[in-house]
Design a protein around this motif. Structure first.
Motif, PDB file in Angstrom:
ATOM      1  N   ASN A  80       0.668  -0.893   0.177  1.00 55.02           N
ATOM      2  CA  ASN A  80      -0.359  -0.061  -0.374  1.00 55.02           C
ATOM      3  C   ASN A  80       0.687   1.081   0.060  1.00 55.02           C
ATOM      4  O   ASN A  80       0.257   2.631  -0.055  1.00 55.02           O
ATOM      5  CB  ASN A  80      -0.783   0.093   1.016  1.00 55.02           C
ATOM      6  CG  ASN A  80      -2.073  -0.836   0.740  1.00 55.02           C
ATOM      7  OD1 ASN A  80      -2.526  -1.722  -0.355  1.00 55.02           O
ATOM      8  ND2 ASN A  80      -2.571  -1.166   1.946  1.00 55.02           N
ATOM      9  N   LEU A  81       2.204   1.284  -0.379  1.00 54.03           N
ATOM     10  CA  LEU A  81       2.942   1.439  -0.660  1.00 54.03           C
ATOM     11  C   LEU A  81       3.091   3.247  -2.221  1.00 54.03           C
ATOM     12  O   LEU A  81       2.630   1.884  -2.587  1.00 54.03           O
ATOM     13  CB  LEU A  81       4.094   1.838   0.566  1.00 54.03           C
ATOM     14  CG  LEU A  81       4.614   1.148   1.584  1.00 54.03           C
ATOM     15  CD1 LEU A  81       6.173   1.200   1.914  1.00 54.03           C
ATOM     16  CD2 LEU A  81       4.326   3.149   2.247  1.00 54.03           C
ATOM     17  N   ASN A  82       3.355   3.834  -1.929  1.00 52.41           N
ATOM     18  CA  ASN A  82       3.235   4.694  -3.209  1.00 52.41           C
ATOM     19  C   ASN A  82       4.982   4.119  -4.294  1.00 52.41           C
ATOM     20  O   ASN A  82       4.714   4.006  -5.170  1.00 52.41           O
ATOM     21  CB  ASN A  82       3.476   6.080  -2.715  1.00 52.41           C
ATOM     22  CG  ASN A  82       2.147   6.628  -3.223  1.00 52.41           C
ATOM     23  OD1 ASN A  82       0.609   5.774  -3.010  1.00 52.41           O
ATOM     24  ND2 ASN A  82       2.446   7.492  -1.593  1.00 52.41           N
ATOM     25  N   SER A  83       6.024   3.977  -3.150  1.00 48.98           N
ATOM     26  CA  SER A  83       6.944   3.846  -4.029  1.00 48.98           C
ATOM     27  C   SER A  83       8.035   3.106  -2.991  1.00 48.98           C
ATOM     28  O   SER A  83       7.980   2.550  -2.319  1.00 48.98           O
ATOM     29  CB  SER A  83       8.089   4.938  -4.201  1.00 48.98           C
ATOM     30  OG  SER A  83       8.390   6.115  -2.664  1.00 48.98           O
ATOM     31  N   LYS A  84       9.067   2.341  -3.948  1.00 50.42           N
ATOM     32  CA  LYS A  84       9.947   1.368  -3.297  1.00 50.42           C
ATOM     33  C   LYS A  84      10.691   1.862  -2.010  1.00 50.42           C
ATOM     34  O   LYS A  84      10.392   3.000  -1.545  1.00 50.42           O
ATOM     35  CB  LYS A  84      10.724   0.784  -4.573  1.00 50.42           C
ATOM     36  CG  LYS A  84      10.314   0.248  -5.651  1.00 50.42           C
ATOM     37  CD  LYS A  84      11.184  -0.071  -6.663  1.00 50.42           C
ATOM     38  CE  LYS A  84      10.820  -0.912  -7.840  1.00 50.42           C
ATOM     39  NZ  LYS A  84      11.679  -1.477  -9.283  1.00 50.42           N
TER      40      LYS A  84
END
Length: 468
Positions: A14-18
């Motif tokens: 559910n995070l936007n980026s790595k």
């Protein structure tokens, strides 16, 4: 004695980026090697930048699993050489300077048994290997780096499991907890993976890897226990090694000797400073955590008098518990819980069906209210639910289009009951001598009305006409 420990890898989907670069954390749907940048494929001169949200989400997981949370955490380089690891090292965590991983010791209850957690660490996921070719002779290995650098939480348990079933039960509980926290979607392919370490009778530990599902993990552990018991009974030495699960043959296959921590030549990651997680941040994270599954279950039972077994099923799945929370009132909570667990769960039992569903909390509320007000029978409500899932139409429109409304007009129902009594003379006589058999006659009325008769009114009118 059998001892089984687990190493569970859960992507923070559910995070936007790595974890260390701006590439998308959700790598699914990209063309091969499209979701990459100089940082996640380790080009010379590229510098990692830590995703703060990943640290927060990992800390929330640690808190939910009753783990200690240190005020300072550090990252290390774990050196090994494998095609899917573009930098030839993985940035991970290691408790070499005390507890410096995002989570320390903790525990989870599986029934009456306590499963101890050794540590929780935050690390980057490697890429994926893709095998092409019709046979082993012409098979080639390709590498997709889209996944490389995805935020990954590794949860390491103590060898507290004794049976494959305990392993499966724990993983189901853990999956529910992670989904309820809103940090991950374990149902996504590859989002939650687990390796097992198995030893019997105090012997050497064997690691099992390459397991695609919880179901396969249970099978793999069962096979490995049987294999080791067979070797032990014949006094053949059990070698400490890593074995892979062969899904086609349903066996574990020797892969390589088991590495020790020294083999990985860990050293402190110089490009990422130590991270401070102060008490104020922890307090804020605790306040933002959603209600736990255990708390939900207790509230459903105590406040709405929902049976414990139904409350357990309802609270464990975030999709269903969210529907319940958004649709219920104090007066219809029990009815909505019944609709969800008795009817809905069988209709949207896969991710694809849930995504295709047109059902809203408003639909559920209308269904429950219509059943309670006797506008709709339970049998008719099931037909209505089917139509709602497909079309998303208002319940009032569906009732009219499918002619599902209850037969609750007393004169109309009395006429149908008179007809049933004349057709079922023998059953009527049995009912007069044994009133319990009246349900047979109620069923006959339901047949004639296609399940639309008001059950309470039907029963009362039958009793009146029969004279009992």
């Amino acid at each position: 004695m059998t001892m089984i420990g687990l190493e569970i890898h859960c992507q923070l989907t559910n995070l936007n980026s790595k974890l260390f670069c701006p590439c998308k954390a959700n790598y699914r749907g990209f063309e091969i090697n499209e979701n990459i940048c100089p940082i996640c494929i380790g080009l010379p001169g590229s510098m990692p930048r830590l995703n703060q949200e990943a640290v927060k989400k990992a800390t929330i997981i640690a808190m939910a699993l009753n783990c200690s949370t240190p005020e300072k955490i550090a990252f290390f380089r774990k050196n090994y050489f494998y095609p899917d690891l573009p930098k030839n090292f993985q940035i991970t965590q290691l408790n070499i300077y005390g507890d410096t991983s995002v989570g320390g010791t903790g525990s989870v209850m599986v029934g009456d048994k306590k499963i101890n957690i050794t540590r929780i660490q935050l690390e980057e996921d490697p890429g994926r290997l893709i095998y092409e070719g019709s046979s082993s002779k012409n098979q080639i290995t390709l590498v997709d780096y889209n996944r490389a650098g995805t935020p990954l939480v590794e949860i390491v348990t103590e060898p507290d499991f004794e049976t494959p079933k305990e392993v499966r039960d724990f993983l189901n509980i853990l999956s529910d907890i992670l989904e309820n926290l809103g940090v991950a979607d374990p149902s996504l392919e590859g989002a939650m993976r687990a390796d097992a370490n198995v030893s019997i009778k105090g012997g050497k530990k064997v690691e099992i890897k390459n397991i695609g599902s919880f179901h396969d993990l249970e099978k793999a552990v069962h096979f490995e226990i049987t294999r080791q018991e067979s070797l032990h009974s014949r006094e053949i030495e059990i070698i400490q090694e890593t074995r892979h699960w062969d899904d086609k043959r349903k066996i574990t296959v020797s892969s390589r000797s088991k590495e020790e921590e020294l083999d990985y030549r860990y050293f402190l990651e110089g490009d990422i400073p130590w991270v401070i997680i102060d008490p104020a941040t922890k307090t804020k994270l605790i306040s933002e955590m959603p209600e736990s599954i255990v708390s939900k279950k207790e509230r459903y039972v105590s406040k709405y008098h929902i049976p414990a077994q139904v409350a357990d099923v309802l609270s464990s799945d975030k999709y269903y518990s969210d529907l319940f929370e958004d649709s219920h009132t104090e007066s219809n909570a029990k009815e909505i819980a019944n609709i969800i667990t008795t009817d809905l769960m069988g209709l949207v039992d896969t991710r694809e069906k849930r995504e295709a569903s047109k059902l809203t909390p408003h639909h559920l509320k209308d269904l429950a209210d219509s059943i309670q007000s006797s506008k709709l029978s339970r049998n008719s409500s099931k037909n209505a639910l089917h139509e709602i899932l497909k079309t998303g139409k208002d319940l009032s429109i569906i009732i009219k289009e499918l002619d599902l409304g209850n037969v609750s007009d007393e004169s109309e129902l009395s006429g149908i009951i008179t007809q049933v009594i004349s057709e079922e003379a023998q059953a009527v006589e049995q009912t007069r001598s044994n009133p319990q058999t009246i349900n047979y006659l109620v069923g006959k009325v339901m047949q004639k009305t296609k399940g639309k008769a008001d059950p309470t009114l039907t029963l009362n009118l039958l009793k009146k006409q029969i004279g009992i």
